[in-house]
Each structure stands twice: as structure tokens, then as C-alpha cells.
Write a protein that holds these residues in place. Sequence first.
Motif, mmCIF file in Angstrom:
data_model
loop_
_atom_site.group_PDB
_atom_site.id
_atom_site.type_symbol
_atom_site.label_atom_id
_atom_site.label_comp_id
_atom_site.label_asym_id
_atom_site.label_seq_id
_atom_site.Cartn_x
_atom_site.Cartn_y
_atom_site.Cartn_z
ATOM 1 N N SER A 172 0.875 -1.243 -0.083
ATOM 2 C CA SER A 172 -0.161 0.101 -0.194
ATOM 3 C C SER A 172 0.888 1.424 -0.169
ATOM 4 C CB SER A 172 -0.942 -0.001 1.300
ATOM 5 O OG SER A 172 -0.182 0.230 2.405
ATOM 6 N N GLY A 221 0.990 3.393 2.123
ATOM 7 C CA GLY A 221 1.251 3.740 3.713
ATOM 8 C C GLY A 221 2.462 2.743 3.867
ATOM 9 N N THR A 241 6.156 4.076 4.778
ATOM 10 C CA THR A 241 7.045 3.693 5.931
ATOM 11 C C THR A 241 8.262 3.015 5.814
ATOM 12 O OG1 THR A 241 4.821 3.181 7.452
ATOM 13 C CG2 THR A 241 6.462 2.149 8.127
ATOM 14 N N ASP A 246 3.121 6.348 10.960
ATOM 15 C CA ASP A 246 2.109 6.083 10.203
ATOM 16 C C ASP A 246 1.054 6.043 10.895
ATOM 17 O OD1 ASP A 246 0.198 3.704 9.381
ATOM 18 O OD2 ASP A 246 1.581 3.867 7.582
ATOM 19 N N GLU A 247 -0.136 6.778 10.607
ATOM 20 C CA GLU A 247 -1.372 6.977 11.405
ATOM 21 C C GLU A 247 -1.942 5.784 11.890
ATOM 22 O OE1 GLU A 247 -5.598 8.949 10.476
ATOM 23 O OE2 GLU A 247 -4.067 10.091 10.047
ATOM 24 N N ASP A 248 -2.253 4.859 10.697
ATOM 25 C CA ASP A 248 -2.840 3.444 10.921
ATOM 26 C C ASP A 248 -2.033 2.737 11.962
ATOM 27 O OD1 ASP A 248 -4.866 4.029 9.303
ATOM 28 O OD2 ASP A 248 -4.039 3.384 7.526
ATOM 29 N N ALA A 249 -0.593 2.570 11.815
ATOM 30 C CA ALA A 249 0.214 1.853 12.559
ATOM 31 C C ALA A 249 0.281 2.437 13.982
ATOM 32 C CB ALA A 249 1.603 1.796 12.063
ATOM 33 N N ARG A 261 -2.228 3.873 15.512
ATOM 34 C CA ARG A 261 -3.472 3.468 16.229
ATOM 35 C C ARG A 261 -3.253 2.127 16.822
ATOM 36 N NH1 ARG A 261 -6.366 6.523 12.195
ATOM 37 N NH2 ARG A 261 -6.716 4.683 11.023
ATOM 38 N N VAL A 262 -2.715 1.087 16.050
ATOM 39 C CA VAL A 262 -2.226 -0.328 16.376
ATOM 40 C C VAL A 262 -1.730 -0.318 17.487
ATOM 41 C CG1 VAL A 262 -1.773 -2.542 15.747
ATOM 42 C CG2 VAL A 262 -3.099 -1.120 14.213
ATOM 43 N N SER A 317 -3.462 0.937 20.552
ATOM 44 C CA SER A 317 -4.461 -0.010 21.316
ATOM 45 C C SER A 317 -3.692 -1.260 21.890
ATOM 46 C CB SER A 317 -5.416 -0.307 19.997
ATOM 47 O OG SER A 317 -4.513 -1.223 19.023
#
Length: 66
Positions: A18, A20, A24, A52-55, A57-58, A61
Amino acid sequence: MAAEMAQATSYETRIARSDGLIATLARASDYAIGQAHGTITLEHLLLALTEDEDAARVLISNSVDL
């Protein structure tokens, strides 16, 4: 046979890249180069993942303190 195995186990055939992921990996490479390191290590990759915004968040969490 070895060539077939290499191709079958290549990350290029198993992981879709992707935008992203590409960004990265490029950041991780930039960090390694910026520190005059000859290879990209897990530390470079983890640092790049924090941007990385998505990473991120993971990681958050999963109780990673960014």
C-alpha cells in the motif's frame, strides 16, 4: 527448485504494498541512512511506524506509549 522456493517465499508475492507501507519503508530507510547504518533494523522500522497513522493506532491500542 530453489528458484521456485525463493519466488514462492518472496515477500513481494505475499504482501500487497500500500502507499502507507511504501512510505513507512522509505522512512525506515531514511532513518538508517541518516544514522550511517548499513542496514535497516527493527528499530528503524518501529520508529517509522510511529509516524504512520494506521500503525500508530494499532500500537497505541496495544498499550505502546508513543
